[in-house]
Design an enzyme around this catalytic site. Sequence first.
Site, PDB file in Angstrom:
ATOM      1  N   PRO A  11      53.119  41.072  25.814  1.00 10.63           N
ATOM      2  CA  PRO A  11      52.261  39.904  25.960  1.00 10.63           C
ATOM      3  C   PRO A  11      51.729  39.338  24.645  1.00 10.63           C
ATOM      4  O   PRO A  11      51.437  40.092  23.714  1.00 10.63           O
ATOM      5  CB  PRO A  11      51.100  40.416  26.830  1.00 10.63           C
ATOM      6  CG  PRO A  11      51.129  41.890  26.673  1.00 10.63           C
ATOM      7  CD  PRO A  11      52.570  42.264  26.479  1.00 10.63           C
ATOM      8  N   ASN A  12      51.645  38.038  24.637  1.00  8.47           N
ATOM      9  CA  ASN A  12      51.088  37.232  23.538  1.00  8.47           C
ATOM     10  C   ASN A  12      52.029  37.105  22.341  1.00  8.47           C
ATOM     11  O   ASN A  12      51.761  36.316  21.431  1.00  8.47           O
ATOM     12  CB  ASN A  12      49.719  37.765  23.083  1.00  8.47           C
ATOM     13  CG  ASN A  12      48.715  37.786  24.223  1.00  8.47           C
ATOM     14  OD1 ASN A  12      48.456  36.745  24.821  1.00  8.47           O
ATOM     15  ND2 ASN A  12      48.180  38.942  24.547  1.00  8.47           N
ATOM     16  N   ARG A  19      49.283  32.831  16.386  1.00  6.03           N
ATOM     17  CA  ARG A  19      48.205  33.713  16.815  1.00  6.03           C
ATOM     18  C   ARG A  19      47.805  34.626  15.659  1.00  6.03           C
ATOM     19  O   ARG A  19      48.625  35.369  15.129  1.00  6.03           O
ATOM     20  CB  ARG A  19      48.747  34.551  17.962  1.00  6.03           C
ATOM     21  CG  ARG A  19      47.989  35.771  18.322  1.00  6.03           C
ATOM     22  CD  ARG A  19      48.932  36.736  19.051  1.00  6.03           C
ATOM     23  NE  ARG A  19      48.187  37.834  19.578  1.00  6.03           N
ATOM     24  CZ  ARG A  19      48.709  39.040  19.810  1.00  6.03           C
ATOM     25  NH1 ARG A  19      49.969  39.272  19.569  1.00  6.03           N
ATOM     26  NH2 ARG A  19      47.966  39.996  20.273  1.00  6.03           N
ATOM     27  N   TYR A  24      49.311  38.938  12.012  1.00  6.47           N
ATOM     28  CA  TYR A  24      50.703  39.009  12.468  1.00  6.47           C
ATOM     29  C   TYR A  24      51.675  38.165  11.648  1.00  6.47           C
ATOM     30  O   TYR A  24      52.887  38.228  11.896  1.00  6.47           O
ATOM     31  CB  TYR A  24      50.775  38.609  13.947  1.00  6.47           C
ATOM     32  CG  TYR A  24      49.974  39.527  14.854  1.00  6.47           C
ATOM     33  CD1 TYR A  24      50.346  40.858  15.021  1.00  6.47           C
ATOM     34  CD2 TYR A  24      48.831  39.069  15.518  1.00  6.47           C
ATOM     35  CE1 TYR A  24      49.606  41.703  15.830  1.00  6.47           C
ATOM     36  CE2 TYR A  24      48.093  39.904  16.334  1.00  6.47           C
ATOM     37  CZ  TYR A  24      48.483  41.228  16.489  1.00  6.47           C
ATOM     38  OH  TYR A  24      47.756  42.076  17.290  1.00  6.47           O
ATOM     39  N   ASN A  75      58.376  46.294  21.328  1.00  9.20           N
ATOM     40  CA  ASN A  75      56.997  46.060  20.900  1.00  9.20           C
ATOM     41  C   ASN A  75      56.223  45.720  22.174  1.00  9.20           C
ATOM     42  O   ASN A  75      56.235  44.574  22.616  1.00  9.20           O
ATOM     43  CB  ASN A  75      56.907  44.916  19.894  1.00  9.20           C
ATOM     44  CG  ASN A  75      55.466  44.720  19.418  1.00  9.20           C
ATOM     45  OD1 ASN A  75      54.532  45.301  19.998  1.00  9.20           O
ATOM     46  ND2 ASN A  75      55.287  43.917  18.392  1.00  9.20           N
ATOM     47  N   ALA A  78      49.932  44.662  23.728  1.00  8.40           N
ATOM     48  CA  ALA A  78      48.742  45.314  24.300  1.00  8.40           C
ATOM     49  C   ALA A  78      49.082  46.335  25.384  1.00  8.40           C
ATOM     50  O   ALA A  78      48.306  47.276  25.605  1.00  8.40           O
ATOM     51  CB  ALA A  78      47.784  44.264  24.846  1.00  8.40           C
ATOM     52  N   GLU A  99      59.785  52.202  18.879  1.00  7.16           N
ATOM     53  CA  GLU A  99      58.568  51.408  19.138  1.00  7.16           C
ATOM     54  C   GLU A  99      58.190  50.689  17.844  1.00  7.16           C
ATOM     55  O   GLU A  99      58.134  51.322  16.777  1.00  7.16           O
ATOM     56  CB  GLU A  99      57.455  52.370  19.573  1.00  7.16           C
ATOM     57  CG  GLU A  99      56.103  51.722  19.803  1.00  7.16           C
ATOM     58  CD  GLU A  99      55.040  52.772  20.166  1.00  7.16           C
ATOM     59  OE1 GLU A  99      55.397  53.960  20.399  1.00  7.16           O
ATOM     60  OE2 GLU A  99      53.865  52.402  20.192  1.00  7.16           O
ATOM     61  N   HIS A 101      55.417  47.960  15.960  1.00  5.13           N
ATOM     62  CA  HIS A 101      54.202  47.140  15.895  1.00  5.13           C
ATOM     63  C   HIS A 101      54.199  46.391  14.571  1.00  5.13           C
ATOM     64  O   HIS A 101      54.412  47.003  13.516  1.00  5.13           O
ATOM     65  CB  HIS A 101      52.942  48.003  16.022  1.00  5.13           C
ATOM     66  CG  HIS A 101      52.917  48.735  17.311  1.00  5.13           C
ATOM     67  ND1 HIS A 101      52.662  48.100  18.514  1.00  5.13           N
ATOM     68  CD2 HIS A 101      53.193  50.022  17.616  1.00  5.13           C
ATOM     69  CE1 HIS A 101      52.767  48.983  19.489  1.00  5.13           C
ATOM     70  NE2 HIS A 101      53.091  50.143  18.977  1.00  5.13           N
ATOM     71  N   ARG A 108      43.383  49.509  12.615  1.00  5.89           N
ATOM     72  CA  ARG A 108      42.631  48.539  13.431  1.00  5.89           C
ATOM     73  C   ARG A 108      41.682  49.263  14.394  1.00  5.89           C
ATOM     74  O   ARG A 108      41.320  50.406  14.162  1.00  5.89           O
ATOM     75  CB  ARG A 108      43.635  47.620  14.138  1.00  5.89           C
ATOM     76  CG  ARG A 108      44.510  46.857  13.117  1.00  5.89           C
ATOM     77  CD  ARG A 108      45.493  45.937  13.793  1.00  5.89           C
ATOM     78  NE  ARG A 108      44.803  44.879  14.544  1.00  5.89           N
ATOM     79  CZ  ARG A 108      45.418  44.090  15.433  1.00  5.89           C
ATOM     80  NH1 ARG A 108      46.710  44.247  15.680  1.00  5.89           N
ATOM     81  NH2 ARG A 108      44.727  43.155  16.061  1.00  5.89           N
TER      82      ARG A 108
HETATM   83  C1  DQA Z   1      50.935  44.779  18.306  1.00 10.10           C
HETATM   84  C2  DQA Z   1      49.640  45.596  18.205  1.00 10.10           C
HETATM   85  C3  DQA Z   1      48.909  45.647  19.532  1.00 10.10           C
HETATM   86  O1  DQA Z   1      47.715  46.427  19.408  1.00 10.10           O
HETATM   87  C4  DQA Z   1      48.512  44.247  19.963  1.00 10.10           C
HETATM   88  O2  DQA Z   1      47.912  44.282  21.228  1.00 10.10           O
HETATM   89  C5  DQA Z   1      49.660  43.293  19.924  1.00 10.10           C
HETATM   90  C6  DQA Z   1      50.667  43.391  18.878  1.00 10.10           C
HETATM   91  C7  DQA Z   1      51.628  44.586  16.949  1.00 10.10           C
HETATM   92  O3  DQA Z   1      52.778  44.194  16.957  1.00 10.10           O
HETATM   93  O4  DQA Z   1      51.018  44.822  15.892  1.00 10.10           O
HETATM   94  O5  DQA Z   1      49.699  42.356  20.712  1.00 10.10           O
HETATM   95  O6  DQA Z   1      51.831  45.478  19.163  1.00 10.10           O
END
Ligand code: DQA
Length: 148
Positions: A11-12, A19, A24, A75, A78, A99, A101, A108
């Site tokens: 998501p997002n 964003r 990011y 990825n 959240a 995985e 990120h 964080r």
């Molecule tokens: C994320 C890190 C997560 O904590 C966050 O909710 C994201 C992006 C990252 O790519 O750094 O949406 O996965």
Amino acid sequence: MTRLIYVLNGPNLNLLGKRQPEIYGHETLADVERDCRALAGELGLGVRFHQSNREYEIIDWVHAAREDAAGIVINPAAFTHTSVAILDALNAFDGPVIEVHISNVHKREAFRHHSFVSGRADGVIAGFGTQGYLLALRRLAHLVGAAA
Ligand code: DQA
């Protein structure tokens, strides 16, 4: 035979580039997809690239990966920190899972320090920006014995 890799985004991440660019970066998810496809071609891999804001769609793609994928880059965004369901789906996939990120989640908020998915992942990349996806593909090429 070209080995297929699923690159799954949670998501997002559709808002990548717009964003919180201070966290990011400015690259969009379309940029990431383009770079993944270019590198995958060099490595002798095929790519299925997906993003969803819905947990069940990510689960369904992991199930689909059982049919035709050699490995998964994920990825979960959240959902990383909340989803036992994505962990369970990944546990039903036999190939390697990396995985990714974009940000360094360990630098964080404390709620980002725990990942359900890390309990299944063969490798975890955090804090390398969008380059993390490319590093993950390189690692998977090695693990699945791609042609290149
Ligand atoms: C994320 C890190 C997560 O904590 C966050 O909710 C994201 C992006 C990252 O790519 O750094 O949406 O996965």
